[in-house]
Design a protein around this motif. Sequence first.
Motif, PDB file in Angstrom:
ATOM      1  N   HIS A 249     -20.323   2.260  45.904  1.00 26.64           N
ATOM      2  CA  HIS A 249     -20.010   2.822  47.219  1.00 26.64           C
ATOM      3  C   HIS A 249     -20.049   1.704  48.268  1.00 26.64           C
ATOM      4  O   HIS A 249     -20.999   0.912  48.298  1.00 26.64           O
ATOM      5  N   PRO A 250     -19.024   1.611  49.117  1.00 30.85           N
ATOM      6  CA  PRO A 250     -19.036   0.552  50.140  1.00 30.85           C
ATOM      7  C   PRO A 250     -20.293   0.559  51.011  1.00 30.85           C
ATOM      8  O   PRO A 250     -20.730  -0.489  51.471  1.00 30.85           O
ATOM      9  N   CYS A 286     -15.131  11.795  54.272  1.00 27.38           N
ATOM     10  CA  CYS A 286     -16.253  10.887  54.034  1.00 27.38           C
ATOM     11  C   CYS A 286     -16.826  10.424  55.379  1.00 27.38           C
ATOM     12  O   CYS A 286     -16.081   9.919  56.234  1.00 27.38           O
ATOM     13  N   THR A 289     -16.200   6.782  56.804  1.00 26.32           N
ATOM     14  CA  THR A 289     -14.824   6.330  57.094  1.00 26.32           C
ATOM     15  C   THR A 289     -14.739   5.317  58.245  1.00 26.32           C
ATOM     16  O   THR A 289     -14.113   4.265  58.102  1.00 26.32           O
ATOM     17  N   CYS A 292     -16.017   1.902  57.136  1.00 25.32           N
ATOM     18  CA  CYS A 292     -15.667   1.414  55.797  1.00 25.32           C
ATOM     19  C   CYS A 292     -14.435   0.506  55.833  1.00 25.32           C
ATOM     20  O   CYS A 292     -13.371   0.909  56.322  1.00 25.32           O
ATOM     21  N   TYR A 294     -12.527  -0.192  53.486  1.00 30.90           N
ATOM     22  CA  TYR A 294     -11.504   0.252  52.521  1.00 30.90           C
ATOM     23  C   TYR A 294     -10.968   1.650  52.831  1.00 30.90           C
ATOM     24  O   TYR A 294     -10.270   2.239  52.006  1.00 30.90           O
ATOM     25  N   ALA A 295     -11.305   2.194  54.004  1.00 28.98           N
ATOM     26  CA  ALA A 295     -10.961   3.596  54.292  1.00 28.98           C
ATOM     27  C   ALA A 295      -9.459   3.863  54.195  1.00 28.98           C
ATOM     28  O   ALA A 295      -8.634   3.033  54.597  1.00 28.98           O
ATOM     29  N   MET A 296      -9.123   5.018  53.629  1.00 28.37           N
ATOM     30  CA  MET A 296      -7.723   5.443  53.487  1.00 28.37           C
ATOM     31  C   MET A 296      -7.571   6.789  54.211  1.00 28.37           C
ATOM     32  O   MET A 296      -8.583   7.387  54.606  1.00 28.37           O
ATOM     33  N   CYS A 299      -9.650   9.670  52.906  1.00 29.88           N
ATOM     34  CA  CYS A 299     -11.101   9.605  53.163  1.00 29.88           C
ATOM     35  C   CYS A 299     -11.472  10.436  54.391  1.00 29.88           C
ATOM     36  O   CYS A 299     -12.489  11.119  54.426  1.00 29.88           O
ATOM     37  N   PRO A 304     -14.908  13.089  49.204  1.00 29.81           N
ATOM     38  CA  PRO A 304     -14.626  12.728  47.804  1.00 29.81           C
ATOM     39  C   PRO A 304     -15.442  13.544  46.804  1.00 29.81           C
ATOM     40  O   PRO A 304     -16.565  13.948  47.090  1.00 29.81           O
ATOM     41  N   CYS A 317     -16.918   8.518  46.257  1.00 28.58           N
ATOM     42  CA  CYS A 317     -16.023   7.598  46.974  1.00 28.58           C
ATOM     43  C   CYS A 317     -14.630   7.695  46.358  1.00 28.58           C
ATOM     44  O   CYS A 317     -14.481   7.615  45.131  1.00 28.58           O
ATOM     45  N   LEU A 319     -12.385   5.577  46.261  1.00 31.29           N
ATOM     46  CA  LEU A 319     -11.951   4.351  45.563  1.00 31.29           C
ATOM     47  C   LEU A 319     -12.175   4.461  44.058  1.00 31.29           C
ATOM     48  O   LEU A 319     -11.535   3.780  43.269  1.00 31.29           O
TER      49      LEU A 319
HETATM   50 FE1  SF4 Z   1     -14.765   4.169  52.160  1.00 37.86          FE
HETATM   51 FE2  SF4 Z   1     -13.109   6.151  51.586  1.00 37.86          FE
HETATM   52 FE3  SF4 Z   1     -14.970   5.479  49.850  1.00 37.86          FE
HETATM   53 FE4  SF4 Z   1     -15.622   6.699  52.103  1.00 37.86          FE
HETATM   54  S1  SF4 Z   1     -14.403   7.541  50.429  1.00 37.86           S
HETATM   55  S2  SF4 Z   1     -16.638   4.971  51.240  1.00 37.86           S
HETATM   56  S3  SF4 Z   1     -14.175   5.811  53.529  1.00 37.86           S
HETATM   57  S4  SF4 Z   1     -13.241   4.228  50.512  1.00 37.86           S
END
Ligand code: SF4
Length: 332
Positions: A249-250, A286, A289, A292, A294-296, A299, A304, A317, A319
């Motif tokens: 997890h980031p 999430c 977000t 993060c 890597y947020a998309m 998210c 997730p 997550c 990812l």
């Molecule tokens: Fe980052 Fe998305 Fe994972 Fe949340 S779900 S930790 S925002 S990549």
Amino acid sequence: MEKILQVKDLQVSFTTYGGEVKAVRGVSFDLHKGETLAIVGESGCGKSVTSQSIMRLIPDPPGKIAGGEILFKGKDLLRLKEPELRKIRGANISMIFQDPMTALNPTLTIGEQIMEGILQHEKLSRTKAKKAAVEMLKLVGIPSPEQRLKQYPHQFSGGMRQRIVIAMALICKPDVLIADEPTTALDVTIQAQILELFREIQKKTGVSIILITHDLGVVAQVANRIAVMYAGKIVELGTRREIFYQPKHPYTQGLLQSVPRLDIEKAELVPIPGSPPDLFSPPAGCAFTARCPYAMEVCDRVYPFSTSLSNQHHVDCWLQDERAQKLASTFV
Ligand code: SF4
């Protein structure tokens, strides 16, 4: 592994003038016999509220356990009446807090205070209770226990007082010990001694420990498994090795980068930018977000699913979940 305690979908909220704060939002974990499970996260992530809920110590109002189950020996602690709960507190599940001084009564000898629990829960004579208190002081490493039973809390150092609090928590031989930041008020040397004491006690008594801390250094020394909490949820759970060497997890990765590591030479410390979200109206997706890297889009919109990376390693997550792409393609 035998499960001694199971927390299922725990939800806790607090009513304030500003509205309802959703402090714990669906927390689930098992505690196995004889293990130390650490719950880590920044302050306000819900780790202490989770541990206090197990003991039903959340003041209601303003707090409210809004849902979930806490199973101990087949009984749901959230459904028990107060007298039944009182029997379990101290005798089966006990708790120690950060500041040993607040847990000790300055006007009573430590002998009286250690014996109190056993006299309350077990039908023992005072002579037998005193013998048990002496044994317990020996177990926690207080020298000359017979003499020291007659002394008052102010006659002990901070580290010794925390040992006394641990003796009080263990006198009834509980199955579960919950330790909420037990070493935060102590200096580094005493902290190391108390952590060593936890390890020894666990070896000798087989007690299962839930350790609540913000300090990953503490966790690295004693935890078997680690649950990482963020904004009222467990976002990653795994063995100590999995969390320290394969964090997925980031947020966990960010936590690890923000503390000094002795095993990585000249590692640069990187604080996690931003702050946790407002839990008056937690996000649908999430909660990490906004912080993060890597947020998309997915998210922000959908929380997730939990992905299992091994028998013991689970992470929330996108990812790590191949369904993220499919879900994203449904957005217009
Ligand atoms: Fe980052 Fe998305 Fe994972 Fe949340 S779900 S930790 S925002 S990549």
